[in-house]
Motif scaffolding. Structure first.
Motif, short mmCIF file in Angstrom:
data_model
loop_
_atom_site.label_atom_id
_atom_site.label_comp_id
_atom_site.label_asym_id
_atom_site.label_seq_id
_atom_site.Cartn_x
_atom_site.Cartn_y
_atom_site.Cartn_z
N SER A 1 -4.49 -0.14 -13.19
CA SER A 1 -4.90 -1.48 -13.59
C SER A 1 -4.59 -2.53 -12.50
CB SER A 1 -4.19 -1.87 -14.90
OG SER A 1 -2.79 -1.96 -14.69
N LEU A 2 -3.65 -2.23 -11.63
CA LEU A 2 -3.30 -3.20 -10.56
C LEU A 2 -4.40 -3.34 -9.52
CD1 LEU A 2 0.47 -2.27 -9.93
CD2 LEU A 2 -0.44 -4.26 -11.14
N ASN A 3 -5.23 -2.33 -9.37
CA ASN A 3 -6.35 -2.37 -8.40
C ASN A 3 -5.86 -2.82 -7.02
OD1 ASN A 3 -8.94 -2.02 -7.53
ND2 ASN A 3 -9.72 -3.95 -8.39
N VAL A 4 -4.74 -2.18 -6.57
CA VAL A 4 -4.12 -2.56 -5.31
C VAL A 4 -5.06 -2.34 -4.15
CG1 VAL A 4 -2.23 -2.02 -3.72
CG2 VAL A 4 -1.81 -2.10 -6.18
N HIS A 5 -5.85 -1.29 -4.21
CA HIS A 5 -6.77 -0.98 -3.10
C HIS A 5 -7.71 -2.15 -2.83
CE1 HIS A 5 -10.51 0.61 -1.35
NE2 HIS A 5 -9.69 1.39 -0.64
N GLN A 6 -8.28 -2.68 -3.91
CA GLN A 6 -9.23 -3.78 -3.74
C GLN A 6 -8.53 -5.04 -3.27
OE1 GLN A 6 -12.63 -3.45 -4.09
NE2 GLN A 6 -12.61 -5.47 -3.11
N ASP A 7 -7.33 -5.29 -3.84
CA ASP A 7 -6.58 -6.48 -3.43
C ASP A 7 -6.22 -6.44 -1.95
OD1 ASP A 7 -6.74 -7.40 -5.99
OD2 ASP A 7 -4.69 -6.82 -6.56
N VAL A 8 -5.75 -5.30 -1.50
CA VAL A 8 -5.36 -5.16 -0.09
C VAL A 8 -6.60 -5.27 0.79
CG1 VAL A 8 -4.41 -3.60 1.66
CG2 VAL A 8 -3.29 -3.83 -0.58
N SER A 9 -7.70 -4.65 0.37
CA SER A 9 -8.94 -4.72 1.15
C SER A 9 -9.43 -6.15 1.25
CB SER A 9 -10.01 -3.83 0.52
OG SER A 9 -9.63 -2.48 0.57
N ASP A 10 -9.39 -6.87 0.15
CA ASP A 10 -9.83 -8.27 0.16
C ASP A 10 -8.95 -9.11 1.08
OD1 ASP A 10 -11.82 -7.60 -1.56
OD2 ASP A 10 -10.80 -8.38 -3.36
N CYS A 11 -7.65 -8.86 1.00
CA CYS A 11 -6.71 -9.63 1.83
C CYS A 11 -6.93 -9.32 3.32
CB CYS A 11 -5.28 -9.29 1.42
SG CYS A 11 -4.06 -10.40 2.19
N SER B 1 0.83 -1.20 0.00
CA SER B 1 0.00 0.00 0.00
C SER B 1 0.87 1.26 0.00
CB SER B 1 -0.91 -0.02 1.23
OG SER B 1 -1.67 1.17 1.30
N GLN B 2 1.93 1.24 0.81
CA GLN B 2 2.81 2.41 0.88
C GLN B 2 3.51 2.64 -0.44
OE1 GLN B 2 2.93 4.41 3.66
NE2 GLN B 2 3.95 5.79 2.24
N HIS B 3 3.88 1.54 -1.13
CA HIS B 3 4.51 1.67 -2.45
C HIS B 3 3.58 2.38 -3.42
CE1 HIS B 3 6.90 0.72 -5.97
NE2 HIS B 3 5.81 0.18 -6.53
N VAL B 4 2.33 1.99 -3.41
CA VAL B 4 1.36 2.64 -4.30
C VAL B 4 1.20 4.11 -3.92
CG1 VAL B 4 -1.05 2.67 -5.02
CG2 VAL B 4 0.16 0.49 -4.76
N ILE B 5 1.14 4.38 -2.59
CA ILE B 5 1.00 5.78 -2.14
C ILE B 5 2.19 6.61 -2.61
CG2 ILE B 5 1.03 7.24 -0.06
CD1 ILE B 5 -0.60 5.05 1.33
N ASN B 6 3.40 6.05 -2.47
CA ASN B 6 4.62 6.77 -2.90
C ASN B 6 4.61 6.97 -4.41
OD1 ASN B 6 5.52 6.91 -0.28
ND2 ASN B 6 6.76 5.02 -0.43
N THR B 7 4.16 5.90 -5.13
CA THR B 7 4.11 6.01 -6.60
C THR B 7 3.14 7.11 -7.03
OG1 THR B 7 4.62 3.66 -6.81
CG2 THR B 7 3.62 4.75 -8.71
N ILE B 8 1.96 7.15 -6.40
CA ILE B 8 0.97 8.17 -6.73
C ILE B 8 1.50 9.56 -6.38
CG2 ILE B 8 -1.32 9.05 -6.10
CD1 ILE B 8 -2.19 6.13 -5.75
N LYS B 9 2.21 9.61 -5.25
CA LYS B 9 2.78 10.90 -4.85
C LYS B 9 3.80 11.38 -5.89
CE LYS B 9 4.90 13.13 -0.84
NZ LYS B 9 5.43 12.90 0.53
N ASN B 10 4.62 10.47 -6.40
CA ASN B 10 5.61 10.82 -7.44
C ASN B 10 4.91 11.24 -8.73
OD1 ASN B 10 7.78 10.28 -5.80
ND2 ASN B 10 7.92 8.12 -6.43
N ILE B 11 3.83 10.52 -9.07
CA ILE B 11 3.08 10.89 -10.28
C ILE B 11 2.52 12.31 -10.15
CG2 ILE B 11 1.01 10.36 -11.61
CD1 ILE B 11 1.58 7.40 -11.07
#
Length: 548
Positions: free
Chosen positions: A236-246, A196-206
């Motif tokens: 496309s990775l839909n990390v939010h949903q994957d993490v929520s499901d997990c 999740s943090q990786h995605v947050i950092n990636t979005i922040k960089n974007i």
């Protein structure tokens, strides 16, 4: 009677011859003149004339009488004096004798006292000796009692330390199991956090790149395609949903984790369970080639297996992996279960019996497999196949196959304390739940949970169990493990089912069926929570780990 006159009397007496004393008659007052021998009286003249003058009275002159009697008295004086002398001498002898007697008797008395004093002292010394002996014996007995007490206390300490070590080791193992689960959960959540943090950092960089590109048209034109591709990739990775499901799966799994404890077969067990996990094989145990089926679990480590040809019974220890023959083949054992740490009850199938009671179809054995006694139940129909289990109260549950009655038997006196009549018929094993309910095999692919009154509570069914199945209950969690044959794959599979009939997990275990046996053996559950399956050649021991 003669008497002296009182002083002052007017009668003047004349002195008698030879006397100067006065003596007169009491009656006449005249001087005494005579003495009457007949009457022994001294009388005056008048008395003599009037009363003593004739026979038989004989009178003597008083003076003669006085003289004569004085003379006789004087004649006695020397004898009296001699007697006085003798008496004085006798008195001296008496005093001497008394003194001697006193001295001698005092000596005797002193000797008596001395003798008895010595005896008393001797008795006292004897008492002291006896007391010393008693004290010495008592001290020895006390020493022995103290030694025995100290030994018993020491044995108690050793037993306590032994039991405490077992408890501490068990606690340590359970805490270790809990720690492993905690570590698995922590690692999984850490992985999800990093993801999740990786995605947050990636979005922040974007976002930073978009801001920077918008400041210069040239930069926007040159770098926008790359940034847009990165945005599309992360979306496309839909990390939010994957993490929520997990996270949802983790919460559900952890919600099921619980500490369970209870008594099984007279022993107390504790473990962590309640979750759907992954079953991994720990070891496989080869057993004699004559063995065709599994009959039951009689302890944490001992499994009863049976010869398919002559029905001989064997016991396999899953720790030592040794298999020993315990019963010959004269009877066919259908089920076996421990009542306590010393007694095993077996249900059997007998051939040729036509009595109104089923004798020899229920037998109690000790742990050396010596017969304690048989228990009989009423017979219904022509069948002689009996299956048994033990409920939470230590009562034996027994049922005749293809009949509707389940008998509750007190093993203390073999008496039937209750008869449960269900609507259907018992087609296979019966299994007691910790709730008091009973799971009954009522068909090839059907199990029914009934109450103690015989009322149906839950029907458990699955189409895939159609080629015969076997059920075994975890006595601590009331979880059912259904073993069945998958003909398409030629494997045995095990499904995990709740007592409410919900299939919690499919094919938690699966092992290839051997050609040696056509019989489906139950997947046994040890009190510690392991599963033991039988493929026809080997026993497979499985343990569960949590999967997130």
């Amino acid at each position: 009677m003669a008497a002296r006159f009182p002083k002052g009397n007017q009668v003047q007496l004349r002195p008698r011859k030879g006397h100067d004393m006065t003596w007169s008659c009491d009656k006449h007052g005249e001087p005494i003149a005579f003495y009457c021998k007949k009457h022994g009286l001294s009388v005056c003249d008048r008395c003599a004339i009037k009363e003593h003058c004739q026979k038989p009275c004989e009178l003597d002159d008083i003076e003669d009488v006085i003289f004569e009697r004085r003379k006789k008295l004087d004649e006695k004086r020397p004898k009296i004096q001699e007697l006085q002398k003798q008496m004085k001498a006798l008195d001296l002898k008496i005093k001497t004798a008394l003194a001697f007697s006193d001295t001698n008797l005092q000596t005797v008395n002193d000797n008596i006292q001395a003798s008895y004093h010595n005896k008393i002292e001797s008795v006292g010394e004897k008492e002291n000796r006896m007391i010393r002996v008693i004290n010495e014996e008592a001290d020895e007995e006390i020493r022995l009692v103290n030694e025995k007490r100290e030994k018993r206390i020491k044995d108690c300490h050793i037993e306590r330390e032994k039991e405490q070590k077992i408890i501490r080791d068990e606690e340590e193992k359970l805490l270790s199991d809990a720690k492993k689960i905690t570590e698995i959960v922590s690692k999984k959540i850490k992985d999800l956090t990093n993801k999740s943090q990786h995605v947050i950092n990636t979005i922040k960089n974007i976002e930073s790149n978009i801001t920077r590109m918008n400041q210069r048209d040239e930069t926007l034109v040159n770098e926008a395609p790359q940034v847009l591709a990165s945005i599309d990739e992360n979306l496309s990775l839909n990390v939010h949903q994957d993490v929520s499901d997990c996270l949802h799966r983790i919460e559900n799994a952890i919600q099921g984790v619980k500490f369970v404890e209870g008594e099984v077969g007279g022993e107390y067990y504790r473990r962590i369970d309640g979750y759907i996990g992954k079953w991994e094989i720990v070891k496989s145990i080869h057993i004699p080639s004559v063995v065709m089926c599994v009959c039951g679990l009689v302890s944490e480590d001992e499994i009863c297996v049976q010869d398919g040809d002559n029905n001989a019974m064997y016991v396999t220890n899953i720790n030592t992996q040794h298999t020993d023959k315990v019963l010959d083949g004269r009877v066919h054992v259908t089920s076996c279960v421990p009542i306590d740490s010393n007694v095993i009850v077996c249900g059997k199938k007998r051939m040729g019996s036509m009595d109104d009671r089923l004798d020899g179809c229920i037998t109690l054995y000790d742990k050396q497999w010596k017969v304690i006694r048989d228990i009989s139940i009423p017979r219904n129909g022509i069948g002689t196949n009996v299956t048994v289990d033990v409920d939470r109260d230590g009562m034996i549950l027994a049922a005749q196959i293809d009949q509707s009655n389940i008998y509750v038997i007190n093993p203390a006196d073999d008496k039937i304390v209750n008869t449960i009549t269900m609507q259907g018929k018992v087609r296979g094993v019966i299994q007691a739940l910790s709730s008091g309910d009973i799971v009954v095999n009522t068909g090839y692919d059907k199990y029914t949970v009934i109450s103690r009154s015989g009322e149906e509570k839950t029907a458990i069914h699955c189409d895939e169990w159609y080629q015969w199945s076997q059920c075994h209950v975890d006595k601590l969690t009331d979880t059912l493990y259904i073993t069945y044959w998958d003909g398409a794959r030629n494997t045995y599979a095990v499904d995990q089912v709740s007592r409410d009939g919900i299939i919690q997990a499919r094919r938690i275990m699966e092992y290839v069926k051997s050609d040696r046996t056509p019989v489906v053996s139950p997947c046994l559950v040890t009190p510690s929570g392991s599963l033991v399956g039988f493929d026809g050649d080997k026993l497979h021991l499985y343990k569960k780990t949590i999967v997130l």
